[in-house]
Design a protein around this motif. Structure first.
Motif, PDB file in Angstrom:
ATOM      1  N   GLY A 257      16.516 -22.940 -62.500  1.00 34.25           N
ATOM      2  CA  GLY A 257      16.572 -21.964 -63.580  1.00 34.25           C
ATOM      3  C   GLY A 257      17.911 -21.241 -63.636  1.00 34.25           C
ATOM      4  O   GLY A 257      18.967 -21.831 -63.370  1.00 34.25           O
ATOM      5  N   ASN A 258      17.881 -19.965 -63.955  1.00 32.76           N
ATOM      6  CA  ASN A 258      19.111 -19.188 -64.136  1.00 32.76           C
ATOM      7  C   ASN A 258      19.930 -19.052 -62.859  1.00 32.76           C
ATOM      8  O   ASN A 258      21.137 -18.794 -62.908  1.00 32.76           O
ATOM      9  CB  ASN A 258      18.780 -17.793 -64.664  1.00 32.76           C
ATOM     10  N   GLN A 259      19.313 -19.220 -61.705  1.00 38.14           N
ATOM     11  CA  GLN A 259      20.048 -19.136 -60.446  1.00 38.14           C
ATOM     12  C   GLN A 259      21.121 -20.221 -60.366  1.00 38.14           C
ATOM     13  O   GLN A 259      22.187 -20.016 -59.782  1.00 38.14           O
ATOM     14  CB  GLN A 259      19.083 -19.252 -59.265  1.00 38.14           C
ATOM     15  N   ALA A 260      20.866 -21.373 -60.978  1.00 38.88           N
ATOM     16  CA  ALA A 260      21.852 -22.447 -60.985  1.00 38.88           C
ATOM     17  C   ALA A 260      23.100 -22.054 -61.774  1.00 38.88           C
ATOM     18  O   ALA A 260      24.217 -22.438 -61.422  1.00 38.88           O
ATOM     19  CB  ALA A 260      21.242 -23.721 -61.567  1.00 38.88           C
ATOM     20  N   LEU A 261      22.911 -21.264 -62.839  1.00 38.50           N
ATOM     21  CA  LEU A 261      24.059 -20.809 -63.618  1.00 38.50           C
ATOM     22  C   LEU A 261      24.959 -19.905 -62.787  1.00 38.50           C
ATOM     23  O   LEU A 261      26.190 -19.962 -62.896  1.00 38.50           O
ATOM     24  CB  LEU A 261      23.582 -20.064 -64.871  1.00 38.50           C
ATOM     25  N   LEU A 262      24.371 -19.077 -61.946  1.00 39.16           N
ATOM     26  CA  LEU A 262      25.162 -18.216 -61.067  1.00 39.16           C
ATOM     27  C   LEU A 262      25.962 -19.039 -60.071  1.00 39.16           C
ATOM     28  O   LEU A 262      27.126 -18.723 -59.775  1.00 39.16           O
ATOM     29  CB  LEU A 262      24.239 -17.236 -60.332  1.00 39.16           C
ATOM     30  N   ILE A 263      25.357 -20.107 -59.554  1.00 37.01           N
ATOM     31  CA  ILE A 263      26.065 -20.972 -58.607  1.00 37.01           C
ATOM     32  C   ILE A 263      27.246 -21.652 -59.285  1.00 37.01           C
ATOM     33  O   ILE A 263      28.363 -21.701 -58.750  1.00 37.01           O
ATOM     34  CB  ILE A 263      25.095 -22.015 -58.016  1.00 37.01           C
ATOM     35  N   PHE A 264      27.009 -22.167 -60.486  1.00 37.98           N
ATOM     36  CA  PHE A 264      28.070 -22.859 -61.206  1.00 37.98           C
ATOM     37  C   PHE A 264      29.185 -21.892 -61.595  1.00 37.98           C
ATOM     38  O   PHE A 264      30.371 -22.217 -61.515  1.00 37.98           O
ATOM     39  CB  PHE A 264      27.492 -23.529 -62.458  1.00 37.98           C
ATOM     40  N   ALA A 265      28.821 -20.678 -62.005  1.00 39.46           N
ATOM     41  CA  ALA A 265      29.829 -19.670 -62.356  1.00 39.46           C
ATOM     42  C   ALA A 265      30.661 -19.286 -61.139  1.00 39.46           C
ATOM     43  O   ALA A 265      31.881 -19.091 -61.236  1.00 39.46           O
ATOM     44  CB  ALA A 265      29.150 -18.436 -62.936  1.00 39.46           C
ATOM     45  N   ARG A 266      30.023 -19.208 -59.987  1.00 38.13           N
ATOM     46  CA  ARG A 266      30.759 -18.877 -58.763  1.00 38.13           C
ATOM     47  C   ARG A 266      31.771 -19.961 -58.427  1.00 38.13           C
ATOM     48  O   ARG A 266      32.897 -19.666 -57.998  1.00 38.13           O
ATOM     49  CB  ARG A 266      29.777 -18.686 -57.608  1.00 38.13           C
ATOM     50  N   ILE A 267      31.389 -21.223 -58.639  1.00 37.41           N
ATOM     51  CA  ILE A 267      32.318 -22.323 -58.389  1.00 37.41           C
ATOM     52  C   ILE A 267      33.522 -22.236 -59.315  1.00 37.41           C
ATOM     53  O   ILE A 267      34.678 -22.401 -58.896  1.00 37.41           O
ATOM     54  CB  ILE A 267      31.599 -23.681 -58.565  1.00 37.41           C
ATOM     55  N   ILE A 268      33.272 -21.955 -60.588  1.00 37.88           N
ATOM     56  CA  ILE A 268      34.364 -21.845 -61.565  1.00 37.88           C
ATOM     57  C   ILE A 268      35.302 -20.696 -61.198  1.00 37.88           C
ATOM     58  O   ILE A 268      36.528 -20.821 -61.257  1.00 37.88           O
ATOM     59  CB  ILE A 268      33.800 -21.645 -62.975  1.00 37.88           C
ATOM     60  N   ILE A 269      34.725 -19.548 -60.809  1.00 38.50           N
ATOM     61  CA  ILE A 269      35.543 -18.385 -60.465  1.00 38.50           C
ATOM     62  C   ILE A 269      36.390 -18.660 -59.224  1.00 38.50           C
ATOM     63  O   ILE A 269      37.593 -18.341 -59.184  1.00 38.50           O
ATOM     64  CB  ILE A 269      34.655 -17.156 -60.259  1.00 38.50           C
ATOM     65  N   LEU A 270      35.789 -19.255 -58.211  1.00 37.98           N
ATOM     66  CA  LEU A 270      36.534 -19.549 -56.989  1.00 37.98           C
ATOM     67  C   LEU A 270      37.647 -20.554 -57.247  1.00 37.98           C
ATOM     68  O   LEU A 270      38.771 -20.406 -56.748  1.00 37.98           O
ATOM     69  CB  LEU A 270      35.578 -20.076 -55.911  1.00 37.98           C
ATOM     70  N   ARG A 271      37.346 -21.584 -58.041  1.00 38.88           N
ATOM     71  CA  ARG A 271      38.386 -22.563 -58.360  1.00 38.88           C
ATOM     72  C   ARG A 271      39.493 -21.925 -59.194  1.00 38.88           C
ATOM     73  O   ARG A 271      40.683 -22.207 -58.997  1.00 38.88           O
ATOM     74  CB  ARG A 271      37.768 -23.754 -59.087  1.00 38.88           C
TER      75      ARG A 271
END
Length: 207
Positions: free
Chosen positions: A169-183
């Protein structure tokens, strides 16, 4: 977790990893030395040349200060990458430590590439802006877009993101956003550092 490691994670083959480290170090070492040489040469061939008093003609400008900071950061990062590659390419060093030094070298080498690109764009901008402002701006925009190539891996993982979203669910969006921010932070930290350094230099110059 113990069963997962036993079944899915292969034990470290130190002999094979040593060969990989030696080969990878040689390749990356050439690049880091080349970047250090380019940054060193750019320090003495400044945009705008020198005046009769021996001072750079463009000194005192904010963009010129950012160029100096970016070029200096490129040289420093290339030097750090080269030093760590010396450890990762040495056979007498333990393999896990060699891998650790290689990862650090990759980080600094990537930072050096970004810093050189930043210095290139800023050098052209500060030279061309008085006579061809649109061209100078376009160069900076193109350089920024090219740097987004570092986002290709997360973007290619959008299929995995959709699968995670179906499961989490929405928790996956947070994980993906964190990857984008870190990169994004890994891509643009030299750019941000260069402009912050230029701002500090301009502040002290005003004082």
């Amino acid at each position: 977790m113990d069963h997962f490691e036993e079944k899915c994670i292969k034990p470290l083959d130190e002999k094979e990893e040593s060969k990989k480290m030696t080969s990878s170090t040689q390749t990356l070492g050439l690049g880091s030395v080349l970047m250090a040489s380019v940054a060193f040469a750019a320090s003495f061939t400044l945009p705008g040349d020198y005046g009769n008093d021996g001072k750079p003609n463009l000194s005192g400008r904010y963009v010129f200060d950012a160029f100096i900071a970016a070029n200096s950061l490129a040289f420093a990062c290339a030097g750090m990458a080269t030093v760590n590659l010396m450890y990762s390419g040495t056979a007498i060093v333990d393999v896990p430590l060699r891998i650790w030094h290689f990862d650090i070298a990759m980080f600094f080498a990537f930072g050096s590439v970004t810093s050189l690109g930043t210095a290139f764009a800023l050098g052209l901008y500060v030279t061309l802006a008085p006579v061809a402002y649109m061209t100078a701006t376009a160069i900076c925009v193109v350089a920024s877009v090219v740097s987004l190539c570092a986002f290709m891996d997360p973007l290619r993982g959008r299929a995995v993101a959709r699968a995670l979203y179906a499961r989490m669910g929405n928790q996956a969006l947070l994980i993906f956003a964190r990857i984008i921010i870190l990169r994004g932070a890994m891509v643009y930290w030299p750019l941000v550092t260069s402009f912050i350094s230029a701002a500090i230099s301009a502040k002290h110059r005003q004082k």
